[in-house]
Design an enzyme around this catalytic site. Structure first.
Site, PDB file in Angstrom:
ATOM      1  N   TYR A   1      -8.700   6.637   6.949  1.00 45.78           N
ATOM      2  CA  TYR A   1      -7.684   7.732   6.495  1.00 45.78           C
ATOM      3  C   TYR A   1      -7.674   7.337   4.812  1.00 45.78           C
ATOM      4  O   TYR A   1      -7.229   6.191   4.838  1.00 45.78           O
ATOM      5  CB  TYR A   1      -5.625   7.142   7.143  1.00 45.78           C
ATOM      6  CG  TYR A   1      -5.108   8.138   6.022  1.00 45.78           C
ATOM      7  CD1 TYR A   1      -4.866   9.837   6.854  1.00 45.78           C
ATOM      8  CD2 TYR A   1      -4.189   7.017   5.715  1.00 45.78           C
ATOM      9  CE1 TYR A   1      -3.688   9.984   6.400  1.00 45.78           C
ATOM     10  CE2 TYR A   1      -3.038   7.751   5.085  1.00 45.78           C
ATOM     11  CZ  TYR A   1      -2.841   9.107   4.686  1.00 45.78           C
ATOM     12  OH  TYR A   1      -2.047  10.303   4.752  1.00 45.78           O
TER      13      TYR A   1
ATOM     14  N   ASP B   1     -12.720   2.595  -1.029  1.00 43.66           N
ATOM     15  CA  ASP B   1     -11.581   3.106  -0.752  1.00 43.66           C
ATOM     16  C   ASP B   1     -10.565   2.136  -0.145  1.00 43.66           C
ATOM     17  O   ASP B   1     -10.767   1.276   0.788  1.00 43.66           O
ATOM     18  CB  ASP B   1     -10.851   4.346   0.559  1.00 43.66           C
ATOM     19  CG  ASP B   1      -9.574   4.397   0.502  1.00 43.66           C
ATOM     20  OD1 ASP B   1      -8.925   3.502  -0.272  1.00 43.66           O
ATOM     21  OD2 ASP B   1      -8.893   5.649   1.170  1.00 43.66           O
TER      22      ASP B   1
ATOM     23  N   LYS C   1      -1.107   0.110  -2.767  1.00 50.84           N
ATOM     24  CA  LYS C   1      -1.008  -0.863  -2.341  1.00 50.84           C
ATOM     25  C   LYS C   1      -0.170  -1.966  -2.314  1.00 50.84           C
ATOM     26  O   LYS C   1       0.176  -2.007  -3.852  1.00 50.84           O
ATOM     27  CB  LYS C   1      -1.167  -0.678  -0.700  1.00 50.84           C
ATOM     28  CG  LYS C   1      -1.288   0.898  -0.225  1.00 50.84           C
ATOM     29  CD  LYS C   1      -1.612   1.017   1.071  1.00 50.84           C
ATOM     30  CE  LYS C   1      -1.773   2.269   1.276  1.00 50.84           C
ATOM     31  NZ  LYS C   1      -0.650   2.306   3.131  1.00 50.84           N
TER      32      LYS C   1
HETATM   33  N1  PMP Z   1      -6.090   5.216   1.544  1.00 49.33           N
HETATM   34  C1  PMP Z   1      -6.261   4.524   2.675  1.00 49.33           C
HETATM   35  C2  PMP Z   1      -7.186   3.702   3.273  1.00 49.33           C
HETATM   36  C3  PMP Z   1      -5.056   4.453   2.967  1.00 49.33           C
HETATM   37  O1  PMP Z   1      -4.795   3.271   3.544  1.00 49.33           O
HETATM   38  C4  PMP Z   1      -3.847   5.019   2.449  1.00 49.33           C
HETATM   39  C5  PMP Z   1      -2.243   5.413   2.903  1.00 49.33           C
HETATM   40  N2  PMP Z   1      -2.231   4.588   4.050  1.00 49.33           N
HETATM   41  C6  PMP Z   1      -3.750   6.793   1.188  1.00 49.33           C
HETATM   42  C7  PMP Z   1      -5.793   6.371   0.536  1.00 49.33           C
HETATM   43  C8  PMP Z   1      -3.194   7.324   0.712  1.00 49.33           C
HETATM   44  O2  PMP Z   1      -2.297   5.673  -0.158  1.00 49.33           O
HETATM   45  P1  PMP Z   1      -0.919   7.241   0.010  1.00 49.33           P
HETATM   46  O3  PMP Z   1       0.483   6.847   1.228  1.00 49.33           O
HETATM   47  O4  PMP Z   1      -0.412   6.016  -1.001  1.00 49.33           O
HETATM   48  O5  PMP Z   1      -1.269   8.068  -0.571  1.00 49.33           O
END
Ligand code: PMP
Length: 434
Positions: free
Chosen positions: A144, A246, A274
């Site tokens: 994701y 990512d 995060k």
């Molecule tokens: N990339 C990864 C690997 C994630 O785990 C997440 C959120 N769980 C995102 C992107 C998206 O981040 P956000 O919820 O801050 O938009």
């Protein structure tokens, strides 16, 4: 034992009148009358609106790396916002923050800030497309990368829909994702070099980026098979593809330099959010100077809130603490104790368990032996996991209700928290039958 959730349930009914599912993000809805509504949190503990107290292993889906309402971070935020929260002009603190990130993360030579992980991946993909002059993107099933449309494929559909493993079908994560985008995404099984190789031989020269989470942070923290990330690195070099790591979940969590440091890996670009801000809204993407420096030269990127002071101040204070104290080593030591303790509890009960991930971010599952990607993991006994977790939540230990979401640890989790969690889990395993 059933905890009282009267106020949560009443607030859910009220919220449902004005917000779809009564929440502001689909993932936060667990179901009617089981979704907790929260009042406050401090350190590793969280209180719902009924004043039930929990040891928090969700940590807001990972951002809380130090602890909720962490004094040093909040003090820095308060001091900074006293002088204004947003200027949409550049100040010294954000420059110092980016310098810190570059000092900590091996693959970063230049960085731009953003507000969420979704924005970070969105911007990184545009830059990769601009740099290569290509449009297609490869992502992996079960990963994701935020709510932008380009990669919102094969995230959590029933895996039967993914098609044959040698020739997967990208499955949009719901309606509303433009059909023409289906042409731009290639979804592949994680940890499968053969399928990656075959796909690249077919379309490699049309691919702008391979975007990959270092582990499946959104599918039970399934780890990369030895050599898989290195294989992606090598193939990206061979085909002139931008390798985007990512690190939204792993960054400033599994090591100060994230998965790059942990695995000794040099992606071309990386994305963060995060843990960078211990809960405040801040994100970033960056990478090689050669790639990043095309921004502003015919490549669009911006955002009014990109250098918001609360986010920048929180990130500066968080990274400063990570650099000066053995924060992540301490978390890892407690996390290891929790993982070992859980393993022993299941072994003692004669229940075979698979564990994956890192001490600061891990998960476990039942009924399968070896898992390399979402297709194998989908065969695990999720019903049992969810019954265990729901029983733990009733007793004040709160991982996420969703088996895809790892357990997260923060610096504020004490040895006493770990002991209490193991006591609860040992009761729960005795009570809840598979
Ligand atoms: N990339 C990864 C690997 C994630 O785990 C997440 C959120 N769980 C995102 C992107 C998206 O981040 P956000 O919820 O801050 O938009």
């Amino acid at each position: 034992m059933t905890i009282i959730r009267d106020k949560s349930n009443a607030l859910q009914r009220r919220a449902t009148q004005v917000m779809p599912l009564g929440v502001n993000s689909n993932f936060r809805y667990w179901g009617d009358e089981i979704t907790p509504y929260v009042k406050k949190a401090k350190g590793s503990h969280l209180w719902d609106v009924d004043d039930n107290e929990y040891i928090d292993y969700r940590l807001a889906f990972g951002p809380i790396i130090l602890g909720h309402a962490f004094d040093e971070v909040d003090a820095k935020v308060h001091a900074e916002i006293d002088q204004g929260a947003l200027f949409a002009m550049t100040g010294e603190l954000e420059v110092a923050l980016v310098e810190k990130m570059i000092a900590m993360c091996p693959a970063l030579e230049m960085v731009r800030l953003a507000c969420s992980g979704t924005e970070a991946t969105l911007h990184a993909l545009r830059v990769a497309r601009a740099y290569t002059g290509r449009d297609k993107v490869i992502k992996f099933e079960g990963m994701y990368h935020g709510f932008q449309d380009f990669t919102l494929f094969s995230t959590y559909a029933p895996v039967e829909a993914y098609g044959n493993i040698n020739n997967p079908v990208p499955v949009p994560s719901g309606s509303g994702i433009p059909r023409p985008l289906h042409e731009l995404i290639v979804t592949l099984p994680f940890n499968n070099m053969e399928v990656l190789d075959k796909t690249l031989r077919r379309v490699g020269h049309e691919v702008a980026a391979i975007i990959v989470e270092p582990c499946m942070g959104n599918c039970a923290a399934i780890e990369p098979a030895p050599g898989f990330l290195e294989y992606i690195r090598a193939k990206c070099t061979e085909y002139g593809i931008v390798f985007i790591l990512d690190e939204v979940k792993t960054g400033f969590r599994i090591a100060n330099g994230g998965a790059q440091e942990f695995y000794g890996l040099m992606p071309d670009m990386a994305t963060y959010a995060k843990s960078l801000g211990n809960g405040y809204p801040i994100a970033a993407f960056g990478g090689k100077r050669e790639i990043m420096s095309i921004i502003g030269h015919g490549v669009a990127q911006g955002g009014t809130f990109n250098n918001n002071k609360p986010g920048v101040a929180a990130a500066y204070a968080t990274l400063d603490l990570l650099q000066k104290q053995p924060i992540l080593a301490t978390i890892a030591q407690r996390g290891r104790r929790l993982m070992d303790g859980l393993r022993k509890i299941f072994q003692g009960a004669g229940i075979p368990v698979c564990m994956s991930g890192y001490p600061s971010m891990f998960s476990f599952y039942f009924g399968v032996e070896e898992v390399s990607g979402q297709r194998d993991w989908a065969k695990a006994d999720h019903d049992y996991y969810m019954r265990l977790v729901d029983a733990a939540i009733e007793r004040g230990v709160m991982p996420d209700h969703d088996p895809r979401e790892p357990w997260f640890l923060c610096y504020s989790h004490s040895d006493a928290d770990i002991d209490e969690t193991l006591n609860v889990m040992s009761d729960v395993v005795r009570m809840v039958k598979r």
